[in-house]
Motif scaffolding. Structure first.
Motif, PDB file in Angstrom:
ATOM      1  N   ARG A   1      28.822  33.806  30.153  1.00 12.04           N
ATOM      2  CA  ARG A   1      27.768  34.821  30.227  1.00 12.04           C
ATOM      3  C   ARG A   1      27.869  35.779  29.065  1.00 12.04           C
ATOM      4  O   ARG A   1      28.955  36.172  28.661  1.00 12.04           O
ATOM      5  CB  ARG A   1      27.877  35.597  31.536  1.00 12.04           C
ATOM      6  CG  ARG A   1      27.472  34.742  32.706  1.00 12.04           C
ATOM      7  CD  ARG A   1      27.307  35.542  33.913  1.00 12.04           C
ATOM      8  NE  ARG A   1      26.303  36.576  33.672  1.00 12.04           N
ATOM      9  CZ  ARG A   1      25.510  37.039  34.600  1.00 12.04           C
ATOM     10  NH1 ARG A   1      25.564  36.555  35.803  1.00 12.04           N
ATOM     11  NH2 ARG A   1      24.649  37.976  34.330  1.00 12.04           N
TER      12      ARG A   1
ATOM     13  N   ASP B   1      38.479  39.889  27.755  1.00 13.29           N
ATOM     14  CA  ASP B   1      37.285  39.209  28.273  1.00 13.29           C
ATOM     15  C   ASP B   1      37.568  38.502  29.588  1.00 13.29           C
ATOM     16  O   ASP B   1      36.721  38.480  30.485  1.00 13.29           O
ATOM     17  CB  ASP B   1      36.782  38.145  27.284  1.00 13.29           C
ATOM     18  CG  ASP B   1      36.158  38.739  26.048  1.00 13.29           C
ATOM     19  OD1 ASP B   1      35.430  39.733  26.174  1.00 13.29           O
ATOM     20  OD2 ASP B   1      36.403  38.186  24.963  1.00 13.29           O
TER      21      ASP B   1
ATOM     22  N   THR C   1      36.368  31.868  38.387  1.00 16.00           N
ATOM     23  CA  THR C   1      35.697  32.830  37.510  1.00 16.00           C
ATOM     24  C   THR C   1      36.710  33.783  36.886  1.00 16.00           C
ATOM     25  O   THR C   1      37.744  34.081  37.489  1.00 16.00           O
ATOM     26  CB  THR C   1      34.649  33.652  38.278  1.00 16.00           C
ATOM     27  OG1 THR C   1      35.291  34.383  39.313  1.00 16.00           O
ATOM     28  CG2 THR C   1      33.563  32.766  38.857  1.00 16.00           C
ATOM     29  N   TRP C   2      36.369  34.259  35.694  1.00 21.69           N
ATOM     30  CA  TRP C   2      37.183  35.240  34.993  1.00 21.69           C
ATOM     31  C   TRP C   2      36.264  36.274  34.360  1.00 21.69           C
ATOM     32  O   TRP C   2      35.199  35.942  33.843  1.00 21.69           O
ATOM     33  CB  TRP C   2      38.008  34.572  33.893  1.00 21.69           C
ATOM     34  CG  TRP C   2      39.008  33.610  34.411  1.00 21.69           C
ATOM     35  CD1 TRP C   2      40.283  33.878  34.800  1.00 21.69           C
ATOM     36  CD2 TRP C   2      38.831  32.212  34.608  1.00 21.69           C
ATOM     37  NE1 TRP C   2      40.898  32.736  35.228  1.00 21.69           N
ATOM     38  CE2 TRP C   2      40.033  31.692  35.117  1.00 21.69           C
ATOM     39  CE3 TRP C   2      37.768  31.333  34.405  1.00 21.69           C
ATOM     40  CZ2 TRP C   2      40.207  30.353  35.420  1.00 21.69           C
ATOM     41  CZ3 TRP C   2      37.931  30.005  34.714  1.00 21.69           C
ATOM     42  CH2 TRP C   2      39.140  29.521  35.213  1.00 21.69           C
ATOM     43  N   SER C   3      36.688  37.545  34.404  1.00 16.24           N
ATOM     44  CA  SER C   3      35.904  38.613  33.780  1.00 16.24           C
ATOM     45  C   SER C   3      36.817  39.801  33.482  1.00 16.24           C
ATOM     46  O   SER C   3      37.963  39.858  33.928  1.00 16.24           O
ATOM     47  CB  SER C   3      34.748  39.039  34.684  1.00 16.24           C
ATOM     48  OG  SER C   3      35.230  39.475  35.929  1.00 16.24           O
ATOM     49  N   THR C   4      36.270  40.745  32.731  1.00 13.82           N
ATOM     50  CA  THR C   4      37.001  41.968  32.408  1.00 13.82           C
ATOM     51  C   THR C   4      37.338  42.691  33.703  1.00 13.82           C
ATOM     52  O   THR C   4      36.477  42.817  34.578  1.00 13.82           O
ATOM     53  CB  THR C   4      36.133  42.877  31.510  1.00 13.82           C
ATOM     54  OG1 THR C   4      35.757  42.133  30.351  1.00 13.82           O
ATOM     55  CG2 THR C   4      36.880  44.115  31.090  1.00 13.82           C
TER      56      THR C   4
ATOM     57  N   ARG D   1      29.275  39.692  33.760  1.00 15.32           N
ATOM     58  CA  ARG D   1      30.255  39.391  34.805  1.00 15.32           C
ATOM     59  C   ARG D   1      29.737  38.261  35.651  1.00 15.32           C
ATOM     60  O   ARG D   1      28.594  38.333  36.070  1.00 15.32           O
ATOM     61  CB  ARG D   1      30.511  40.612  35.673  1.00 15.32           C
ATOM     62  CG  ARG D   1      31.168  41.727  34.915  1.00 15.32           C
ATOM     63  CD  ARG D   1      31.471  42.898  35.805  1.00 15.32           C
ATOM     64  NE  ARG D   1      32.541  42.654  36.736  1.00 15.32           N
ATOM     65  CZ  ARG D   1      33.832  42.753  36.446  1.00 15.32           C
ATOM     66  NH1 ARG D   1      34.191  43.081  35.237  1.00 15.32           N
ATOM     67  NH2 ARG D   1      34.740  42.523  37.345  1.00 15.32           N
ATOM     68  N   PRO D   2      30.476  37.249  35.955  1.00 17.73           N
ATOM     69  CA  PRO D   2      31.763  36.910  35.345  1.00 17.73           C
ATOM     70  C   PRO D   2      31.557  36.372  33.938  1.00 17.73           C
ATOM     71  O   PRO D   2      30.549  35.728  33.651  1.00 17.73           O
ATOM     72  CB  PRO D   2      32.328  35.839  36.263  1.00 17.73           C
ATOM     73  CG  PRO D   2      31.133  35.200  36.874  1.00 17.73           C
ATOM     74  CD  PRO D   2      30.091  36.286  36.983  1.00 17.73           C
ATOM     75  N   ARG D   3      32.495  36.642  33.074  1.00 15.98           N
ATOM     76  CA  ARG D   3      32.374  36.228  31.678  1.00 15.98           C
ATOM     77  C   ARG D   3      32.481  34.711  31.541  1.00 15.98           C
ATOM     78  O   ARG D   3      31.803  34.101  30.722  1.00 15.98           O
ATOM     79  CB  ARG D   3      33.474  36.926  30.867  1.00 15.98           C
ATOM     80  CG  ARG D   3      33.407  36.692  29.397  1.00 15.98           C
ATOM     81  CD  ARG D   3      32.308  37.527  28.765  1.00 15.98           C
ATOM     82  NE  ARG D   3      32.432  37.496  27.323  1.00 15.98           N
ATOM     83  CZ  ARG D   3      31.605  36.820  26.542  1.00 15.98           C
ATOM     84  NH1 ARG D   3      30.586  36.183  27.037  1.00 15.98           N
ATOM     85  NH2 ARG D   3      31.776  36.808  25.255  1.00 15.98           N
TER      86      ARG D   3
END
Length: 131
Positions: free
Chosen positions: A69, A114, A4-7, A56-58
């Motif tokens: 998302r 992002d 997962t990746w997010s701000t 979240r998560p983007r």
């Protein structure tokens, strides 16, 4: 294995602190024009902080595909429908990379903000996860 990746959470927290500071500045502004402009800036910063909080998560990836998302939605993209591309553009004398997820009916562009990571590294992980 799901990745997962997010701000980054610190950036989201700074966004909420900036929105609160702008809200206070709106209340103490002594002229109507200034109050209006600061109030609009407050709404914009609060919107961006809310988006970063709720989306979240983007990006999530596993063996089945990708999930992107948004504010109130989740888009599932199977691997066979999506092309993962790394795009480099030059703006204001600086190179900026973005990750493009090109599906049949949509294009999703994700920046370093992002993802909370270098788009080139994320593209490498996505290519490794792709069956």
């Amino acid at each position: 294995m799901t990745r997962t990746w997010s701000t980054p959470a610190t950036v989201v927290l700074l966004g909420w602190l900036a929105a609160a500071s702008l809200a206070i500045a709106t209340l103490v502004a002594d002229d109507n024009a200034g109050r209006l402009l600061i109030g609009l800036a407050t709404l914009l910063v609060a919107y961006l902080a809310a988006f970063a909080s709720l989306a979240r998560p983007r990006l999530s990836a596993d063996a089945n595909g990708l999930v992107v998302r948004g504010f109130a939605s989740r888009t599932q993209l199977p691997w066979h429908e999506v092309k993962v591309k790394l795009q480099t553009t030059r703006r204001l004398g600086r190179e900026q990379q973005t990750l493009e997820l090109d599906a049949d009916d949509r294009l999703v562009v994700l920046t370093r903000l992002d993802l909370g990571a270098d788009p080139e590294e994320v593209a490498g992980v996505l290519h490794a996860l792709r069956p």
